[in-house]
Design a protein around this motif. Structure first.
Motif, PDB file in Angstrom:
ATOM      1  N   GLU A 114     -71.867  66.398   4.266  1.00 54.90           N
ATOM      2  CA  GLU A 114     -70.747  67.339   4.171  1.00 54.90           C
ATOM      3  C   GLU A 114     -69.869  67.272   5.413  1.00 54.90           C
ATOM      4  O   GLU A 114     -68.640  67.243   5.322  1.00 54.90           O
ATOM      5  CB  GLU A 114     -71.260  68.770   3.955  1.00 54.90           C
ATOM      6  N   TRP A 115     -70.483  67.242   6.588  1.00 55.83           N
ATOM      7  CA  TRP A 115     -69.716  67.182   7.829  1.00 55.83           C
ATOM      8  C   TRP A 115     -68.946  65.864   7.912  1.00 55.83           C
ATOM      9  O   TRP A 115     -67.754  65.853   8.220  1.00 55.83           O
ATOM     10  CB  TRP A 115     -70.653  67.345   9.033  1.00 55.83           C
ATOM     11  N   LEU A 116     -69.628  64.773   7.632  1.00 57.08           N
ATOM     12  CA  LEU A 116     -68.970  63.469   7.679  1.00 57.08           C
ATOM     13  C   LEU A 116     -67.855  63.370   6.634  1.00 57.08           C
ATOM     14  O   LEU A 116     -66.797  62.783   6.903  1.00 57.08           O
ATOM     15  CB  LEU A 116     -69.988  62.350   7.469  1.00 57.08           C
ATOM     16  N   THR A 117     -68.059  63.949   5.460  1.00 50.47           N
ATOM     17  CA  THR A 117     -67.028  63.943   4.418  1.00 50.47           C
ATOM     18  C   THR A 117     -65.781  64.670   4.908  1.00 50.47           C
ATOM     19  O   THR A 117     -64.651  64.204   4.704  1.00 50.47           O
ATOM     20  CB  THR A 117     -67.550  64.589   3.116  1.00 50.47           C
ATOM     21  N   LYS A 118     -65.986  65.790   5.574  1.00 50.59           N
ATOM     22  CA  LYS A 118     -64.868  66.547   6.139  1.00 50.59           C
ATOM     23  C   LYS A 118     -64.106  65.700   7.167  1.00 50.59           C
ATOM     24  O   LYS A 118     -62.874  65.652   7.159  1.00 50.59           O
ATOM     25  CB  LYS A 118     -65.420  67.820   6.808  1.00 50.59           C
ATOM     26  N   VAL A 119     -64.840  65.030   8.034  1.00 53.90           N
ATOM     27  CA  VAL A 119     -64.222  64.183   9.057  1.00 53.90           C
ATOM     28  C   VAL A 119     -63.475  63.020   8.401  1.00 53.90           C
ATOM     29  O   VAL A 119     -62.343  62.696   8.776  1.00 53.90           O
ATOM     30  CB  VAL A 119     -65.277  63.667  10.068  1.00 53.90           C
ATOM     31  N   MET A 120     -64.119  62.395   7.414  1.00 55.51           N
ATOM     32  CA  MET A 120     -63.494  61.256   6.722  1.00 55.51           C
ATOM     33  C   MET A 120     -62.221  61.695   5.995  1.00 55.51           C
ATOM     34  O   MET A 120     -61.205  61.007   6.040  1.00 55.51           O
ATOM     35  CB  MET A 120     -64.460  60.633   5.709  1.00 55.51           C
ATOM     36  N   THR A 121     -62.277  62.833   5.322  1.00 56.41           N
ATOM     37  CA  THR A 121     -61.112  63.345   4.592  1.00 56.41           C
ATOM     38  C   THR A 121     -59.956  63.622   5.548  1.00 56.41           C
ATOM     39  O   THR A 121     -58.819  63.213   5.297  1.00 56.41           O
ATOM     40  CB  THR A 121     -61.486  64.627   3.814  1.00 56.41           C
ATOM     41  N   ALA A 122     -60.250  64.314   6.642  1.00 55.26           N
ATOM     42  CA  ALA A 122     -59.210  64.635   7.629  1.00 55.26           C
ATOM     43  C   ALA A 122     -58.649  63.361   8.249  1.00 55.26           C
ATOM     44  O   ALA A 122     -57.433  63.234   8.441  1.00 55.26           O
ATOM     45  CB  ALA A 122     -59.771  65.553   8.708  1.00 55.26           C
ATOM     46  N   GLY A 123     -59.515  62.420   8.555  1.00 50.27           N
ATOM     47  CA  GLY A 123     -59.075  61.173   9.166  1.00 50.27           C
ATOM     48  C   GLY A 123     -58.189  60.347   8.252  1.00 50.27           C
ATOM     49  O   GLY A 123     -57.204  59.750   8.687  1.00 50.27           O
ATOM     50  N   LYS A 124     -58.533  60.317   6.983  1.00 47.73           N
ATOM     51  CA  LYS A 124     -57.713  59.562   6.022  1.00 47.73           C
ATOM     52  C   LYS A 124     -56.363  60.246   5.840  1.00 47.73           C
ATOM     53  O   LYS A 124     -55.314  59.580   5.813  1.00 47.73           O
ATOM     54  CB  LYS A 124     -58.442  59.419   4.684  1.00 47.73           C
ATOM     55  N   SER A 125     -56.368  61.576   5.747  1.00 45.67           N
ATOM     56  CA  SER A 125     -55.118  62.330   5.591  1.00 45.67           C
ATOM     57  C   SER A 125     -54.193  62.149   6.791  1.00 45.67           C
ATOM     58  O   SER A 125     -52.973  62.082   6.638  1.00 45.67           O
ATOM     59  CB  SER A 125     -55.404  63.823   5.405  1.00 45.67           C
ATOM     60  N   ALA A 126     -54.777  62.059   7.970  1.00 48.29           N
ATOM     61  CA  ALA A 126     -53.988  61.912   9.198  1.00 48.29           C
ATOM     62  C   ALA A 126     -53.602  60.461   9.469  1.00 48.29           C
ATOM     63  O   ALA A 126     -52.885  60.178  10.428  1.00 48.29           O
ATOM     64  CB  ALA A 126     -54.772  62.470  10.378  1.00 48.29           C
ATOM     65  N   GLY A 127     -54.094  59.538   8.658  1.00 44.51           N
ATOM     66  CA  GLY A 127     -53.785  58.129   8.860  1.00 44.51           C
ATOM     67  C   GLY A 127     -54.622  57.478   9.956  1.00 44.51           C
ATOM     68  O   GLY A 127     -54.344  56.353  10.369  1.00 44.51           O
ATOM     69  N   GLU A 128     -55.654  58.167  10.422  1.00 40.82           N
ATOM     70  CA  GLU A 128     -56.540  57.628  11.469  1.00 40.82           C
ATOM     71  C   GLU A 128     -57.599  56.696  10.885  1.00 40.82           C
ATOM     72  O   GLU A 128     -58.066  55.789  11.564  1.00 40.82           O
ATOM     73  CB  GLU A 128     -57.258  58.760  12.205  1.00 40.82           C
ATOM     74  N   LEU A 129     -57.998  56.960   9.646  1.00 38.12           N
ATOM     75  CA  LEU A 129     -59.045  56.186   8.991  1.00 38.12           C
ATOM     76  C   LEU A 129     -58.478  55.527   7.741  1.00 38.12           C
ATOM     77  O   LEU A 129     -57.633  56.100   7.049  1.00 38.12           O
ATOM     78  CB  LEU A 129     -60.230  57.083   8.608  1.00 38.12           C
ATOM     79  N   ASN A 130     -59.004  54.363   7.463  1.00 36.85           N
ATOM     80  CA  ASN A 130     -58.572  53.620   6.287  1.00 36.85           C
ATOM     81  C   ASN A 130     -59.811  53.110   5.562  1.00 36.85           C
ATOM     82  O   ASN A 130     -60.565  52.305   6.111  1.00 36.85           O
ATOM     83  CB  ASN A 130     -57.669  52.456   6.701  1.00 36.85           C
TER      84      ASN A 130
END
Length: 188
Positions: A128-144
């Motif tokens: 759950e925590w990692l999903t939150k981080v991944m979601t935020a990162g993808k939305s911010a363009g930090e993660l792909n």
């Protein structure tokens, strides 16, 4: 949780033994010898080994939750949060240990039924925590990444857990360090 020094020593010793030998690889006699008390004293605090395992896992979960909250409060970017999260596993490796929950999961068939919900909760909390981080990162363009954030979180956690096992089995910390670098690079 109790703040009894003897109880804490027992838990500390049991955790170190469990993370290096597994739960079936030590006994109350090992703990007693390590901290210099009688087995009866251990039984006073933890009547059965299952009682010890249950409290140990709950303490471990609480410690990890505190670490996750610390990462959230001190780090703003998703990439850096994932790096700090992966560092928790590196710290475990540097201590020549395996994640306590990972060690338990490898022996799940031998665990008492009452312990399994806490073990499942540990992994769900992390996903759950990692999903939150991944979601935020993808939305911010930090993660792909492709696929869902939850699927990526599951893969990230599984890779770190498996990497610890591999590095310990092979006696080569570089295996884990390369895995960690690869995981993070693939997400950028």
């Amino acid at each position: 949780m109790n703040t009894n020094p003897t109880r804490d020593l027992i838990l500390d010793s049991a955790q170190a033994l469990a993370q290096t030998r597994g739960f079936n690889g030590f006994s109350y006699a090992d703990i007693a010898a390590e901290i210099g008390i009688r087995k009866a004293s251990i039984h006073h605090h933890f009547p059965t080994k299952h009682d010890l395992e249950t409290e140990l896992l709950e303490r471990y979960r609480a410690g990890f939750i505190a670490e996750l909250k610390s990462i959230e409060s001190s780090v703003s970017g998703s990439v850096e949060r994932l790096q700090r999260y992966a560092q928790l596993y590196t710290n475990t490796l540097n201590s020549h240990c395996i994640c306590l929950a990972g060690m338990m999961a490898s022996d799940v068939g031998a665990l008492p039924e009452q312990l399994k919900p806490s073990l499942v909760a540990f992994f769900k909390e992390h996903v759950e925590w990692l999903t939150k981080v991944m979601t935020a990162g993808k939305s911010a363009g930090e993660l792909n990444f492709t696929g869902s954030a939850q699927a990526q979180a599951n893969a990230f956690l599984a890779a770190l857990q498996g990497g610890l096992l591999m590095a310990n089995a092979m006696g080569d910390e570089a295996v884990f360090k390369k895995l960690k670098q690869t995981l993070l690079a693939q997400l950028k």
